[in-house]
Design a protein around this motif. Structure first.
Motif, PDB file in Angstrom:
ATOM      1  N   LEU A 413      26.703-108.932  30.741  1.00 33.62           N
ATOM      2  CA  LEU A 413      26.953-107.605  31.281  1.00 33.62           C
ATOM      3  C   LEU A 413      25.903-107.242  32.336  1.00 33.62           C
ATOM      4  CD1 LEU A 413      27.896-105.600  28.055  1.00 33.62           C
ATOM      5  CD2 LEU A 413      29.420-106.386  29.860  1.00 33.62           C
ATOM      6  N   ARG A 414      26.389-106.627  33.412  1.00 31.97           N
ATOM      7  CA  ARG A 414      25.478-106.196  34.477  1.00 31.97           C
ATOM      8  C   ARG A 414      24.686-104.984  34.007  1.00 31.97           C
ATOM      9  NH1 ARG A 414      26.587-102.566  38.948  1.00 31.97           N
ATOM     10  NH2 ARG A 414      25.022-102.841  40.599  1.00 31.97           N
ATOM     11  N   ARG A 415      23.370-104.998  34.237  1.00 28.37           N
ATOM     12  CA  ARG A 415      22.488-103.916  33.810  1.00 28.37           C
ATOM     13  C   ARG A 415      21.727-103.371  35.014  1.00 28.37           C
ATOM     14  NH1 ARG A 415      22.922-107.453  29.577  1.00 28.37           N
ATOM     15  NH2 ARG A 415      23.046-106.538  27.485  1.00 28.37           N
ATOM     16  N   PRO A 416      22.302-102.382  35.712  1.00 25.98           N
ATOM     17  CA  PRO A 416      21.585-101.797  36.851  1.00 25.98           C
ATOM     18  C   PRO A 416      20.247-101.192  36.439  1.00 25.98           C
ATOM     19  CG  PRO A 416      23.895-101.140  36.864  1.00 25.98           C
ATOM     20  CD  PRO A 416      23.652-101.812  35.547  1.00 25.98           C
ATOM     21  N   ILE A 417      20.179-100.698  35.189  1.00 29.55           N
ATOM     22  CA  ILE A 417      18.919-100.199  34.644  1.00 29.55           C
ATOM     23  C   ILE A 417      18.588-101.058  33.427  1.00 29.55           C
ATOM     24  CG2 ILE A 417      17.759 -98.243  33.534  1.00 29.55           C
ATOM     25  CD1 ILE A 417      19.648 -96.423  35.046  1.00 29.55           C
ATOM     26  N   ARG A 418      17.364-101.558  33.376  1.00 28.03           N
ATOM     27  CA  ARG A 418      16.946-102.394  32.241  1.00 28.03           C
ATOM     28  C   ARG A 418      15.577-101.889  31.777  1.00 28.03           C
ATOM     29  NH1 ARG A 418      18.612-107.581  30.616  1.00 28.03           N
ATOM     30  NH2 ARG A 418      17.123-108.639  29.247  1.00 28.03           N
ATOM     31  N   ILE A 419      15.563-101.191  30.667  1.00 28.67           N
ATOM     32  CA  ILE A 419      14.319-100.616  30.166  1.00 28.67           C
ATOM     33  C   ILE A 419      13.597-101.632  29.284  1.00 28.67           C
ATOM     34  CG2 ILE A 419      15.218 -98.262  30.252  1.00 28.67           C
ATOM     35  CD1 ILE A 419      15.664 -98.440  27.227  1.00 28.67           C
ATOM     36  N   PRO A 420      12.289-101.503  29.097  1.00 23.41           N
ATOM     37  CA  PRO A 420      11.559-102.419  28.199  1.00 23.41           C
ATOM     38  C   PRO A 420      12.111-102.345  26.774  1.00 23.41           C
ATOM     39  CG  PRO A 420      10.037-101.161  29.557  1.00 23.41           C
ATOM     40  CD  PRO A 420      11.387-100.575  29.791  1.00 23.41           C
ATOM     41  N   ILE A 421      12.217-103.471  26.106  1.00 25.67           N
ATOM     42  CA  ILE A 421      12.840-103.553  24.783  1.00 25.67           C
ATOM     43  C   ILE A 421      12.084-102.725  23.754  1.00 25.67           C
ATOM     44  CG2 ILE A 421      11.535-105.573  24.045  1.00 25.67           C
ATOM     45  CD1 ILE A 421      15.280-104.921  23.374  1.00 25.67           C
ATOM     46  N   ILE A 422      10.794-102.453  23.993  1.00 26.57           N
ATOM     47  CA  ILE A 422      10.006-101.689  23.035  1.00 26.57           C
ATOM     48  C   ILE A 422      10.527-100.261  22.901  1.00 26.57           C
ATOM     49  CG2 ILE A 422       8.320-100.969  24.770  1.00 26.57           C
ATOM     50  CD1 ILE A 422       7.620-101.808  21.062  1.00 26.57           C
ATOM     51  N   ILE A 423      11.144 -99.721  23.975  1.00 30.01           N
ATOM     52  CA  ILE A 423      11.633 -98.338  23.926  1.00 30.01           C
ATOM     53  C   ILE A 423      12.773 -98.181  22.922  1.00 30.01           C
ATOM     54  CG2 ILE A 423      12.761 -96.513  25.258  1.00 30.01           C
ATOM     55  CD1 ILE A 423      11.110 -97.334  27.649  1.00 30.01           C
ATOM     56  N   PRO A 424      13.854 -98.985  22.979  1.00 34.85           N
ATOM     57  CA  PRO A 424      14.890 -98.843  21.949  1.00 34.85           C
ATOM     58  C   PRO A 424      14.393 -99.176  20.548  1.00 34.85           C
ATOM     59  CG  PRO A 424      15.348-100.724  23.360  1.00 34.85           C
ATOM     60  CD  PRO A 424      14.261 -99.931  24.027  1.00 34.85           C
ATOM     61  N   VAL A 425      13.414-100.068  20.419  1.00 30.03           N
ATOM     62  CA  VAL A 425      12.856-100.371  19.094  1.00 30.03           C
ATOM     63  C   VAL A 425      12.183 -99.130  18.517  1.00 30.03           C
ATOM     64  CG1 VAL A 425      11.109-101.700  17.862  1.00 30.03           C
ATOM     65  CG2 VAL A 425      12.598-102.838  19.514  1.00 30.03           C
ATOM     66  N   ILE A 426      11.393 -98.438  19.334  1.00 28.83           N
ATOM     67  CA  ILE A 426      10.715 -97.219  18.867  1.00 28.83           C
ATOM     68  C   ILE A 426      11.731 -96.156  18.463  1.00 28.83           C
ATOM     69  CG2 ILE A 426       9.277 -95.286  19.621  1.00 28.83           C
ATOM     70  CD1 ILE A 426       7.721 -97.263  21.367  1.00 28.83           C
ATOM     71  N   VAL A 427      12.737 -95.945  19.306  1.00 31.00           N
ATOM     72  CA  VAL A 427      13.734 -94.913  19.025  1.00 31.00           C
ATOM     73  C   VAL A 427      14.510 -95.247  17.750  1.00 31.00           C
ATOM     74  CG1 VAL A 427      15.809 -93.761  19.882  1.00 31.00           C
ATOM     75  CG2 VAL A 427      13.941 -94.290  21.450  1.00 31.00           C
ATOM     76  N   THR A 428      14.827 -96.521  17.546  1.00 25.97           N
ATOM     77  CA  THR A 428      15.538 -96.922  16.324  1.00 25.97           C
ATOM     78  C   THR A 428      14.703 -96.647  15.083  1.00 25.97           C
ATOM     79  OG1 THR A 428      16.703 -98.663  17.549  1.00 25.97           O
ATOM     80  CG2 THR A 428      16.690 -98.836  15.148  1.00 25.97           C
ATOM     81  N   LEU A 429      13.416 -96.998  15.124  1.00 24.86           N
ATOM     82  CA  LEU A 429      12.532 -96.775  13.972  1.00 24.86           C
ATOM     83  C   LEU A 429      12.374 -95.283  13.676  1.00 24.86           C
ATOM     84  CD1 LEU A 429       9.761 -99.459  14.632  1.00 24.86           C
ATOM     85  CD2 LEU A 429      11.619 -99.551  12.949  1.00 24.86           C
ATOM     86  N   VAL A 430      12.223 -94.479  14.724  1.00 20.79           N
ATOM     87  CA  VAL A 430      12.104 -93.031  14.529  1.00 20.79           C
ATOM     88  C   VAL A 430      13.398 -92.463  13.946  1.00 20.79           C
ATOM     89  CG1 VAL A 430      11.798 -90.822  15.697  1.00 20.79           C
ATOM     90  CG2 VAL A 430      10.356 -92.753  16.314  1.00 20.79           C
ATOM     91  N   SER A 431      14.533 -92.967  14.391  1.00 20.80           N
ATOM     92  CA  SER A 431      15.819 -92.507  13.859  1.00 20.80           C
ATOM     93  C   SER A 431      15.927 -92.788  12.364  1.00 20.80           C
ATOM     94  CB  SER A 431      16.973 -93.183  14.606  1.00 20.80           C
ATOM     95  OG  SER A 431      16.930 -92.913  15.981  1.00 20.80           O
ATOM     96  N   ILE A 432      15.502 -93.979  11.951  1.00 24.41           N
ATOM     97  CA  ILE A 432      15.522 -94.328  10.531  1.00 24.41           C
ATOM     98  C   ILE A 432      14.642 -93.353   9.741  1.00 24.41           C
ATOM     99  CG2 ILE A 432      14.865 -96.084   8.838  1.00 24.41           C
ATOM    100  CD1 ILE A 432      15.590 -98.200  10.962  1.00 24.41           C
ATOM    101  N   LEU A 433      13.461 -93.059  10.280  1.00 19.67           N
ATOM    102  CA  LEU A 433      12.550 -92.122   9.615  1.00 19.67           C
ATOM    103  C   LEU A 433      13.174 -90.739   9.497  1.00 19.67           C
ATOM    104  CD1 LEU A 433       9.736 -91.440   8.484  1.00 19.67           C
ATOM    105  CD2 LEU A 433       9.006 -90.972  10.829  1.00 19.67           C
ATOM    106  N   LEU A 434      13.824 -90.275  10.575  1.00 22.29           N
ATOM    107  CA  LEU A 434      14.417 -88.947  10.568  1.00 22.29           C
ATOM    108  C   LEU A 434      15.593 -88.844   9.602  1.00 22.29           C
ATOM    109  CD1 LEU A 434      14.325 -88.130  14.383  1.00 22.29           C
ATOM    110  CD2 LEU A 434      13.013 -87.009  12.582  1.00 22.29           C
ATOM    111  N   VAL A 435      16.291 -89.950   9.397  1.00 20.48           N
ATOM    112  CA  VAL A 435      17.416 -89.936   8.448  1.00 20.48           C
ATOM    113  C   VAL A 435      16.906 -89.969   7.011  1.00 20.48           C
ATOM    114  CG1 VAL A 435      19.376 -91.277   7.598  1.00 20.48           C
ATOM    115  CG2 VAL A 435      19.073 -90.936  10.050  1.00 20.48           C
ATOM    116  N   LEU A 436      15.880 -90.792   6.749  1.00 19.85           N
ATOM    117  CA  LEU A 436      15.397 -90.955   5.379  1.00 19.85           C
ATOM    118  C   LEU A 436      14.487 -89.814   4.928  1.00 19.85           C
ATOM    119  CD1 LEU A 436      14.613 -94.786   5.264  1.00 19.85           C
ATOM    120  CD2 LEU A 436      16.654 -93.589   4.434  1.00 19.85           C
ATOM    121  N   ALA A 437      13.750 -89.204   5.856  1.00 19.41           N
ATOM    122  CA  ALA A 437      12.755 -88.197   5.491  1.00 19.41           C
ATOM    123  C   ALA A 437      13.333 -87.031   4.687  1.00 19.41           C
ATOM    124  CB  ALA A 437      12.045 -87.692   6.742  1.00 19.41           C
ATOM    125  N   PRO A 438      14.428 -86.391   5.143  1.00 24.21           N
ATOM    126  CA  PRO A 438      14.932 -85.260   4.356  1.00 24.21           C
ATOM    127  C   PRO A 438      15.483 -85.674   2.999  1.00 24.21           C
ATOM    128  CG  PRO A 438      16.451 -85.795   6.122  1.00 24.21           C
ATOM    129  CD  PRO A 438      15.218 -86.594   6.366  1.00 24.21           C
TER     130      PRO A 438
END
Length: 497
Positions: A413-438
């Motif tokens: 797939l063509r990716r006109p924008i390609r962000i560093p892989i660490i960014i989606p990793v951080i967001v995924t981990l934070v999402s897991i925390l936000l779901v489990l915390a409550p």
């Protein structure tokens, strides 16, 4: 018998003529991309982001964020951190949106990465829980601020609030069903109006700081309550105010040059909102101590009464504009999700049809507004926010995980924008925390009900999408035909690449 047969044949001919009459008024290209010129410049996309994010949240959430951390310093840090997280999440969605240029937000990304079942569960949950509840929350907030001046010294009756909220939903639904252009112009106007009140609050706070009103910022970390649970719950309330950072991904097909305008709108819009939110909270703390802010029924109104008197009436007026703008932006974009899900066969087919006269996904928008009104009847704001926040971060995390997965499974797939892989990793981990915390810190049955509802979509998918029972088709076909004739809508024309 001959006469009855003749009458039946005449009735069939009449129905065929009616359907042909609808088709005969169809433009040459019945496609939402015809409206792309409405989003020609990044300014329009920025207005959509800013106008959708800045709604009722910044006037409701400051008290909830402060209640969880109990000090000024951590409160301001949480607001800034929520903005950073929203920006990182939006950058992930920018790569997804320019890689898969389809409307519908998370839906097409989950479809590409994980297949139809997760995509269906997202549309099932979004159409019946997260999107209508968000619309309902914003309109209930509008109704509370709009009715407050008429009931000084007491809370407005719930019947009045809910009737006003329902009226707002009906008006916004009608506007967005009649004209994409009118909905876009209304969004730009309301965004300008809400930026006026934001500017007034920020400038007032800066003037007071320049005059030496800094006593509430001394020892700003004293007495703070810092723990995983308190920070997580503070993020929940802060991120509710930032919700809407992904709204442009719902109308990607209607953006002109999304490869440029989508990321540019995000880079301009979300940092702008973050700066505004932090400065607004600084302004609040210049005139209120932490205790006074927690005791305030309406933080912005209290601020106006202390700083802008006798012109304090402009605060609730412009807060009303702010909430209406957020509600309009939510309706404008969420209707596209219903439309895309119907186009993929995951909802009633008529929901993917386009108005012949107005070139809007009118059936999808009307369906969305009707569900939102149902949520208003029994619900209150706090309960709806709990359902919304828990469910929405499940799919935010899953969608960002889809970005990581497609880095390995869809390399072509063509990716006109390609962000560093660490960014989606951080967001995924934070999402897991936000779901489990409550669930861990404050378990409630509401979270269990939400999970059961999401999983119940598997049964619906198996019966009506995968197996496609004949009796369901027989029921839906005449409903689709009559709604098509009533609303004057037709299927979208296929676009050849």
């Amino acid at each position: 018998m001959g006469e009855e047969s003749l009458k039946r044949r005449k009735g069939e001919d009449k129905g065929r003529e009616d359907r042909q009459s609808i088709q005969s008024h169809e433009p040459q290209t019945m496609n939402l991309q015809k409206q792309a010129n409405l989003f020609l410049f990044p300014l329009c996309g920025t207005c959509m982001i800013v106008g959708t994010i800045i709604g009722s949240g910044i006037f409701v959430s400051p008290k909830s964020v402060l209640a969880n951390v109990e000090a000024v310093g951590p409160c301001l840090i949480v607001w800034a951190a929520c903005g950073v997280l929203a920006t990182l999440g939006a950058l992930c969605f920018a790569e997804l949106g320019t890689m898969i240029t389809k409307s519908g937000g998370e839906y097409p990304y989950l479809m590409e990465a994980f297949g139809p079942i997760p995509a269906f569960l997202f549309s099932w949950t979004s159409l019946l829980v997260t999107k209508p509840s968000s619309f309902a929350i914003i309109c209930l907030s509008f109704a509370e601020y709009a009715s407050a001046p008429f009931y000084p010294g007491c809370d407005p009756p719930q019947a009045v609030i809910k009737c006003l909220a329902a009226a707002a939903i009906v008006i916004i639904t009608i506007v967005n069903s009649l004209s994409v252009k009118l909905g876009s112009y209304l969004q730009n106007f309301l965004t300008a109006a809400k930026m006026i009140i934001v500017t007034i609050i920020i400038v007032s706070g800066i003037v007071l700081l320049a005059q030496g009103k800094t006593e509430n910022f001394k020892d700003s970390f004293k007495g703070s309550k810092i723990s995983v649970s308190s920070i997580s719950l503070a993020f929940y309330n802060g991120l509710w105010a930032y919700d809407g950072w992904n709204q442009l991904n719902y109308i990607t097909e209607e953006l002109r040059n999304p490869y440029r305008n989508l990321p540019l709108s995000i880079i301009i819009g979300i940092p702008l909102v973050t700066v505004c939110y932090v400065l607004i909270n600084v302004s609040y703390f210049t005139v209120m101590t932490s205790t006074e802010l927690l005791q305030s029924q309406a933080v912005a109104v209290t601020f106006g009464d202390r700083v802008l008197y006798p012109a304090s009436w402009i605060v609730p007026l412009f807060v009303v504009f702010s909430t209406l703008g957020s509600a309009n932006g939510t309706c404008f974009t969420a209707g596209r999700l219903v439309y895309v899900a119907g186009r993929e066969g995951h909802m009633l087919k008529v929901l993917s049809y386009i108005s012949v006269k107005h070139l809007t996904p009118a059936p999808a928008i009307i369906f969305y507004g009707a569900i939102a009104i149902i949520y208003i009847i029994p619900g209150d704001i706090d309960t709806l926010i709990n359902y919304f926040s828990f469910a929405v971060w499940i799919f935010y995390g899953l969608t960002v995980l889809a970005l990581i997965v497609m880095r390995f499974t869809r390399k072509e797939l063509r990716r006109p924008i390609r962000i560093p892989i660490i960014i989606p990793v951080i967001v995924t981990l934070v999402s897991i925390l936000l779901v489990l915390a409550p669930i861990i810190t404050a378990p409630e049955l509401a979270y269990l009900y939400c999970i059961l509802f999401i999983l119940s979509g598997l049964i619906v998918y198996a019966l009506f999408v995968h197996l496609k029972f004949n009796w369901a088709q027989k029921i839906s076909r005449p409903i689709t035909m009559h709604l098509q004739m009533l609303l004057e809508v037709v299927p979208e024309e296929e676009v050849t690449e």
